[in-house]
Structure formats: C-alpha cells, structure tokens
Design a protein around this motif. Structure first.
Motif: not given
Length: 186
Positions: A48-52, A58-63, A77-81, A124-125
């Motif tokens: 969804g928007e949260t995961g996207l 992350a693509h740009y190096g931000a956490v 969010a906890e499931s996706d990240v 964070v991952r």
C-alpha cells in the motif's frame, strides 16, 4: 507524497497514513487512488502507500522511522517495515468511522514516538528493490487499463492487471501515479 526525498534526507516520518486498498475496518483504505487502483505489487509483493513510500525512501537512502494512522495502518506498517515505530491515533470502526484520541493526546504521542524512532533508526528494515522491478497494478475496471496500455512496455496481464518491467523502484513508483491519472481521465 515524498516530494523532495533524495540522497540528502536521512529519515522520513509517515504521518496520517491509512491502510492499503481492500483492508477491512481501515479508515479511508486505498492505494494511491481509491477510485482506480485495487492492488499494487512489486516483484510479487503487495504494498500500500506505506510500503511504497517506505521503499521509495529506502531507494534514496532515507530510513522510514515512523508511521501514524489508525490501528490497521499500524499493523500494516509493522508488517511491511521491520523495526518501524508506529502510533495508532485512532481505532478503525469502518472505512469512514473511527474512535480517535483527543488531538492534543495524539500530537503528544507522535512527538514522543518521533524522538525514539529517530534514535533507533538503525533497527529499521524497509522493503528494498535492487535493479529491475516487476510492477503489477490491478485496476478497478477493464476500461481503466486501455490508456495505460498505450505506454510503451506496459502490458495487459489480465482483464484488470497492468504489468511493466521498471528499470528501478523510483520508475515503478512514478508509473503507479501515471496509471491512476490515466484511469481517472474522462
């Protein structure tokens, strides 16, 4: 939604988010455009928007350190990240109904969580996609796929499914927006 995120941004907070399209008992659940998009998958993973947005950060190096919204968003969010801090500022009753915290309490919880989230950002991952991304977007109606199929490389993979092998995640992310705009055009 993440305009300005680039290599100079260290962390992002996703404030006021909602569950992905199709999430039951989630306030205003949708993905990018509730009137056009049913589901989004990147390399087979539904987001969804949260995961996207977490993956784009992350693509740009931000956490992506913090996500706030209703209780269904917190679970998503906890499931996706992995390791993200969440604050549920309301309990979803339905798509358009919730029991919310008093605004002062919600703000206090978000402020406190932001401080601890930033301090633990190394835990964070976020979802990451290296190299080409196989993008699939399910639209709500077959007519919504017609204009998108005019884009070179976009293919119809099912009556409602658009597919595209994007060169990287940022390109896939941009194409989702384009699909939504084209599908919503009269």
């Amino acid at each position: 939604m993440l305009t300005g995120v680039d290599g100079d941004v260290d962390a992002v907070c996703l404030i006021g988010y909602h569950g992905r399209a199709g999430t039951p008992r989630s306030v205003l659940a949708h993905t990018i455009s509730g009137g056009t998009i049913a589901r989004v998958r990147c390399n087979g993973r539904e987001l969804g928007e949260t995961g996207l947005n977490a993956a784009l950060a992350a693509h740009y190096g931000a956490v992506p350190v913090l996500a706030t919204g209703d209780d269904s968003l917190a679970r998503e969010a906890e499931s996706d990240v992995a390791g993200i801090t969440t604050v549920a500022v309301k309990r979803a009753v339905a798509n358009r109904a919730a029991e919310g915290l008093h605004p002062e309490e919600a703000c206090a919880r978000i402020e406190a969580a932001a401080t601890s989230a930033l301090a633990s950002r190394d835990q964070v991952r976020a979802p990451t996609f290296d190299g080409e991304v196989d993008l699939e977007v399910d639209m709500l109606r077959p007519v919504m796929t017609e204009r998108a199929c005019l884009i070179p490389g976009v293919e119809l993979r099912g009556p409602l499914t658009l597919g595209f092998p994007a060169p990287d995640f940022a390109a896939a992310y941009d194409l989702i927006d384009i699909f939504a705009v084209l599908a919503g055009s009269p």
